[in-house]
Design an enzyme around this catalytic site. Structure first.
Site, PDB file in Angstrom:
ATOM      1  N   ALA A 113       0.859  -1.181   0.000  1.00  0.00           N
ATOM      2  CA  ALA A 113       0.000   0.000   0.000  1.00  0.00           C
ATOM      3  C   ALA A 113       0.902   1.241   0.000  1.00  0.00           C
ATOM      4  O   ALA A 113       2.117   1.131   0.194  1.00  0.00           O
ATOM      5  CB  ALA A 113      -0.901   0.007   1.223  1.00  0.00           C
ATOM      6  N   LYS A 114       0.342   2.372  -0.253  1.00  0.00           N
ATOM      7  CA  LYS A 114       1.107   3.633  -0.157  1.00  0.00           C
ATOM      8  C   LYS A 114       0.130   4.783  -0.152  1.00  0.00           C
ATOM      9  O   LYS A 114      -0.964   4.681  -0.718  1.00  0.00           O
ATOM     10  CB  LYS A 114       2.047   3.791  -1.359  1.00  0.00           C
ATOM     11  CG  LYS A 114       3.218   4.731  -1.100  1.00  0.00           C
ATOM     12  CD  LYS A 114       4.298   4.024  -0.307  1.00  0.00           C
ATOM     13  CE  LYS A 114       5.544   4.847  -0.149  1.00  0.00           C
ATOM     14  NZ  LYS A 114       6.660   4.015   0.339  1.00  0.00           N
TER      15      LYS A 114
END
Ligand code: NAD
Length: 455
Positions: A113-114
């Protein structure tokens, strides 16, 4: 985050680059079903939030934030939060994808994720940044969570930002253990000792192992190796100190305002205190100035990009004079530059291995928080070293395995498309990035297959 001055025609979009890298790895894994590869290339979810902040200068300003979840196949999403003016949806998608492959390379049970907010921390007050953080987290609502998507520091954010993230999430979900929703927290708020230096230390462990595995023929250790580092923030400045302590000679470093060089070796504590005093490394007495563009081309044993994406590209890769590149930053080398460096026999220790120390220690912090335990620094360092060595060995072993296959067309040919006797296409000799991606993709694909496509 892209260099707007660049004029050459090559792919610089981090999401498309991440997809190309998966495709390239998939060509070495013919048993994978095409549809599965398509699935593993896509972002599972992207959330965009637009929100206002009343800034300290008295105005009301709008900001845009993103959170991309690339994959939860091997565990909850995990990834940093970036505050930088160039944050875009595709940058966040690309960085989220890289997190999936990175976690798989080091065998940490997280997906990728980011997140990020397009803003310039240098132009905002601490109070503005606190409000941006709180509002961004509030707007994300339950898209994040201790068992679904866990946050961490990245460019422009630090332990204090992580404390604000925790505090906001805790206000929204009182009465339960919310510490594992974010890692990289201050130590007295559930953080682990050593998280701040984890990325740089992991990079040192991976580099040392790569030297033992022969990445630079004739040089089996860091002792007196010459090192050049682009980016003097959390990762770059700590890496400079650690590599120097390990016996290397750090001969040049840079930040966004420019760089400095001293062939006899820089005194890193002096560089750090000069940066603290003046805001930049430039102007340290006894050093020559060097531009960021020149710095990347300096002759040295090890070049460590530790700033932003797309620094080694089609237009400068042929002039790189380092003997090898160690990617502390995410995405500093473009696919075209990868091919050029490979042709020239300059190995690249890829980001999804070289900077995986950060997420590894984040995992230890998460476990500590979930189990409500307290881990000691020496225990964390010992575990990190073992993880980085194992992952480095696995990538080198995979490269050897791929290049032993009769379907390869030689280490430095870089050519695709030569037909074998059986009429099948040959594949180019695999570089270390390809080996790391093949390892990661195979691991994620295997778990996806075991779980099955839902419903
Ligand atoms: P940071 O904000 O602390 O530091 C970034 C540094 O890069 C600063 O010195 C800045 O001046 C410099 N910089 C920015 N643009 C530049 C340019 N165009 N040329 C030269 N220097 C430039 O960020 P950080 O946490 O050190 O992250 C650096 C890189 O490492 C990023 O790619 C990040 O995604 C990656 N990374 C960070 C972590 C972590 O734990 N912080 C973990 C894994 C990977």
């Amino acid at each position: 985050m892209q260099d707007t001055a660049l004029t050459v025609d090559e792919e610089l979009n981090p999401y498309r680059i991440a997809q190309q890298q998966v495709d390239q790895a998939a060509s070495y894994l013919p048993h994978l079903r095409r549809g599965l590869v398509d699935f593993l290339k896509q972002t599972a979810r992207i959330v965009t939030v637009d929100f206002p902040i009343e800034t300290d200068d008295g105005s009301i300003r709008m900001f845009t934030g993103y959170r991309a979840l690339h994959s939860r196949i091997r565990g909850p999403g995990k990834g940093g939060v970036r505050f930088h003016p160039d944050v875009t949806e595709d940058e966040v998608r690309g960085l989220a994808s890289w997190m999936t492959w990175k976690c798989a390379v080091v065998n940490v049970p997280f997906g990728g994720a980011k997140g990020g907010v397009a803003c310039d921390p240098k132009q905002l007050t601490r109070n503005d940044l606190r409000k941006i953080t709180r509002r961004y987290i509030a707007e994300l609502e339950d898209c994040i969570g201790p068992n679904t998507d866990i946050l961490a520091p990245d460019v422009g954010t630090d332990a204090e930002t992580m404390a604000w993230i925790y505090d906001t999430y805790e206000m929204m979900h009182p009465g339960r253990n919310n510490l594992p929703v974010v890692t990289g927290k201050p130590v007295d708020l559930g953080g682990v000792p050593g998280r701040r230096e984890a990325t740089a230390l992991g990079c040192l462990f991976a580099t040392s192992r790569a030297l033992e595995r022969g990445i630079l023929p004739g040089r089996g250790s860091l002792n007196d190796a010459t090192v050049v580092i682009q980016g003097f923030g959390n990762v770059g400045s700590i890496a400079a100190g650690l590599f120097a302590e390990a016996g290397a000679r750090v001969i040049a470093v840079s930040g966004s305002a420019g760089g400095i060089m001293n062939r006899r070796g820089l005194d890193i504590p002096s560089v750090i205190s000069h940066q603290k005093k003046t805001g930049s490394v430039v102007g340290l007495p006894g050093c020559e100035p060097v531009s960021n563009a020149e710095l990347l081309l300096l002759p040295c044993d090890i070049l460590i990009p530790a700033a932003v994406e797309n620094q080694i590209r089609a237009d400068n890769a042929a002039e790189v004079q380092a003997r090898c590149v160690v990617e502390a930053a995410n995405g500093p080398t473009t696919p075209v530059a990868d091919r050029i460096l490979f042709e020239r026999g300059i190995p690249v220790l890829p980001d999804i291995l070289a900077n995986a120390g950060g997420v590894t220690v984040s995992y230890y912090e998460w476990v500590q928080n979930v189990k409500m335990e307290e881990w000691e620094l020496d225990e964390i360092h010992a575990k990190l070293q073992k993880k980085m060595q194992r992952a480095t060995d696995a990538v080198f072993d995979k490269q050897e395995e791929l290049n032993r296959s009769p379907r390869r067309v030689g280490r430095a040919s870089g050519r695709v498309g030569q037909a074998n006797d059986d009429g099948r296409q040959s594949l180019p000799g695999a570089d270390l990035r390809t080996a790391a991606y093949v390892l990661a993709l195979d691991r994620v694909a295997q778990t996806a297959t075991e779980r099955g496509v839902w419903p």
